[in-house]
Design an enzyme around this catalytic site. Sequence first.
Site, PDB file in Angstrom:
ATOM      1  N   ASP A 102      -3.172  15.333  49.644  1.00 57.30           N
ATOM      2  CA  ASP A 102      -3.748  16.025  48.492  1.00 57.30           C
ATOM      3  C   ASP A 102      -3.435  17.520  48.559  1.00 57.30           C
ATOM      4  O   ASP A 102      -3.065  18.131  47.553  1.00 57.30           O
ATOM      5  CB  ASP A 102      -5.258  15.800  48.428  1.00 57.30           C
ATOM      6  N   ASP A 130      -0.233  11.040  47.756  1.00 53.50           N
ATOM      7  CA  ASP A 130      -1.167  11.542  46.754  1.00 53.50           C
ATOM      8  C   ASP A 130      -0.387  12.313  45.702  1.00 53.50           C
ATOM      9  O   ASP A 130       0.651  12.904  45.998  1.00 53.50           O
ATOM     10  CB  ASP A 130      -2.241  12.442  47.367  1.00 53.50           C
TER      11      ASP A 130
END
Length: 165
Positions: free
Chosen positions: A139, A8
Site C-alpha cells: 500500500d 496493492d
Amino acid sequence: MQVQIFTDGAARGNPDGPGGYGVILRYVDPKGRVHEREYSQGYIRTTNNRMELMAAIVGLEALTRPCTVELYSDSKYLTDAFNQHWIDGWLKKNWKRGKNEPVKNVDLWQRLLKAKAPHDVTFLWVKGHDGHEENERCDKLATTAADGDDLIPDEGLANYCSDST
C-alpha cells in the site's frame, strides 16, 4: 519453486487523480535463502481496480519460469474473479456480465490470464489496512508511486482522458 506475491493498488481521486501499484515478490532459492523484490509505478488518471490488476500482472510477469504462486491481494474484485469463477463466466459470455453488460478492464484481464497461464496460482484475499505487514508495505509503495513525479499514462484510459498523454 514456491513464490509469494503481495500486491496493492491505489488511486487518488478515483478516477480523476493518479493511481499506482505496489508489488512484493518473495521466494526461497534452492539453498534456502529468502529473496524479495519490490516493484511500483504511478499512472496518470486511472482507477483502483486497474491498479489492483496491474499489481497482480507485474508480479506474475516478473517470474521467469513456471512456479507455484500464492498471490495475496486486498482486492475482493480480483480474488473473487478467480475464486468464484467470474472469469470463466465472462469468457463463456464473451466478456459480458449480469444483464449483458460489458466487463470493464478486459485488456488487463486478458493480460492477467496470459501472465497466470504457466503458473499454478492461488489467489488469497487479505483484509486491507489490518496490519498485514506485506500488504501495508505494498500500500505504501502504491501510494508513493501514485503521488510521485514519475507518473506514466494509463494507455487503456488514453481514449477516455484527453489530458492523459
